[in-house]
Scaffold this active site. Sequence first.
Site, PDB file in Angstrom:
ATOM      1  N   GLU A  81       0.821  -1.215   0.000  1.00 53.92           N
ATOM      2  CA  GLU A  81       0.000   0.000   0.000  1.00 53.92           C
ATOM      3  C   GLU A  81       0.852   1.261   0.000  1.00 53.92           C
ATOM      4  O   GLU A  81       1.667   1.474   0.906  1.00 53.92           O
ATOM      5  CB  GLU A  81      -0.931   0.007   1.219  1.00 53.92           C
ATOM      6  CG  GLU A  81      -1.924   1.151   1.125  1.00 53.92           C
ATOM      7  CD  GLU A  81      -3.052   1.070   2.146  1.00 53.92           C
ATOM      8  OE1 GLU A  81      -3.021   0.186   3.006  1.00 53.92           O
ATOM      9  OE2 GLU A  81      -3.949   1.918   2.050  1.00 53.92           O
ATOM     10  N   ASP A 276       2.774 -14.936  12.034  1.00 55.71           N
ATOM     11  CA  ASP A 276       1.417 -15.247  11.590  1.00 55.71           C
ATOM     12  C   ASP A 276       0.530 -14.012  11.786  1.00 55.71           C
ATOM     13  O   ASP A 276       0.055 -13.753  12.899  1.00 55.71           O
ATOM     14  CB  ASP A 276       0.933 -16.438  12.442  1.00 55.71           C
ATOM     15  CG  ASP A 276      -0.461 -16.904  12.065  1.00 55.71           C
ATOM     16  OD1 ASP A 276      -1.177 -16.153  11.381  1.00 55.71           O
ATOM     17  OD2 ASP A 276      -0.831 -18.008  12.484  1.00 55.71           O
ATOM     18  N   HIS A 375      -1.474  10.525   0.790  1.00 59.98           N
ATOM     19  CA  HIS A 375      -1.695   9.167   0.303  1.00 59.98           C
ATOM     20  C   HIS A 375      -1.790   9.164  -1.227  1.00 59.98           C
ATOM     21  O   HIS A 375      -1.166   8.361  -1.907  1.00 59.98           O
ATOM     22  CB  HIS A 375      -2.979   8.643   0.931  1.00 59.98           C
ATOM     23  CG  HIS A 375      -3.350   7.258   0.519  1.00 59.98           C
ATOM     24  ND1 HIS A 375      -2.544   6.177   0.772  1.00 59.98           N
ATOM     25  CD2 HIS A 375      -4.441   6.770  -0.130  1.00 59.98           C
ATOM     26  CE1 HIS A 375      -3.128   5.082   0.302  1.00 59.98           C
ATOM     27  NE2 HIS A 375      -4.277   5.424  -0.246  1.00 59.98           N
TER      28      HIS A 375
END
Length: 424
Positions: A81, A276, A375
Amino acid sequence: MKVNWTGFSKKNPAERLQMLKEKGLLQDEHWQLLDSQQTLPLETANQMSENVLATLALPYSLVPDFLVDGKSYQVPFVTEEPSVVAAASFAAKIIKRSGGFETEVHKRQMIGQIALYQVDNADRAIKDILMKKKELLEQANQAYPSIVARGGGARDLWLEPKEDFLIFYLSVDTQEAMGANMLNTMLEAITLPLKDLTGGKSLMAILSNYATDSLVTARCVIGYRFLSRDTAEAELLADKMQLASKLAQVDPYRAATHNKGIFNGIDALVLATGNDWRAVEAGAHAYASREGSYRGLSTWTADPDKRQLHGQMTLPMPIATKGGSIGLNPAVAASFDLLGQPQAKELASLIVSVGLAQNFAALKALVSTGIQAGHMKLQAKSLALQAGAQGEEIAAVASCLTVKKTFNLATAQEILADLRKQDK
Ligand code: HMG
């Protein structure tokens, strides 16, 4: 060694790797591995999973100079991202100037459960089991002697009747491992004695990902002057960040996004260290709902008298430095090298601090410029690439895109076509 990280983001990947090597932050062997871009051989991948066809690569980045408990970390991030790495780097810089993060590892044990049912007299069964507590803990340890030899092992047990079930819980010190195999082996070994003691049946015996015996807290205190040079603007920002934190406590729609932002950083580091991430996410989201409604995991409080913004976050962080795919994936070994070979408690502290930093950057952007400014500036590069831009075209298309009203792939394609026409 003191390293100047300013402008690290402006370098290309080879220059960044060279810098890490020259500053002694990455061993030769790992430098070669990352430089060759052959981080996971197919043969190894085939041992890690089943029906393997190939590997799927993701960007492997670095967030420099993260100050936690007085120690500086170079933090590997695996994420697709745009702006996550930029935001974490930005937050790391500001929070370092304010003294960095302080953390507290409350405990580091994993919990497993055996769900008993058709137990006729639950009160009696609880008493009988607690009378045999010492023997049952010993039986659990005998089922997994290697963890006892390493200084860990079964530590406690307790029971809770819940509707149709009498649930047996076991808490185990798993040392450097996450402990799923360990817990499951121990639980299965004591299922039979429990059935005998209660006269009931066992539905299942399994580790719980709600790791409330592995809680970690990270805190930071940011001076207003680091929020903005303008005194009034800094005060306003601190007030708005406090409000944003309150919003995530009262509205689950906002809380989910607030926590997603936290996991932008946490997952990136959990992935880079071969841990995990499903387990970490499941435990933290359950913890976010512990009071009956889903809430933001972090809180920000403004102290106008001291002109400080206080950030705090507690969540379960059941991560490992040994076991699972950690020893198999060569890129994970490079991550541990970059991080200075931390123990599990130290890594857990760093991961929670990273989540708090990521949240700081997102909230600061949201209550000031809005998320699109930072962003989307970085998202523009992805759209330029998807549109087919190459080399110098990428920056040119991205820069034109950020000033357009429609921010999408079609616009990026139009800009690229115009650019190529002009160049003819
Ligand atoms: P800025 O003030 O324009 O940054 O912020 P800058 O250009 O002044 O640079 C300052 C420093 O930031 C740099 O220092 C770098 O450390 C870092 P330098 O190296 O120049 O001395 N930095 C970068 N590092 C790597 N690559 C880059 C880069 N740019 C700056 N390209 C910034 C720009 C993006 C940092 C800021 O706008 C920001 O933090 N925005 C938040 C972005 C964000 O949170 N993105 C996550 C995706 S959105 C989401 O999924 C979560 C969300 O929904 C969660 C929620 O709602 O709570 C938002």
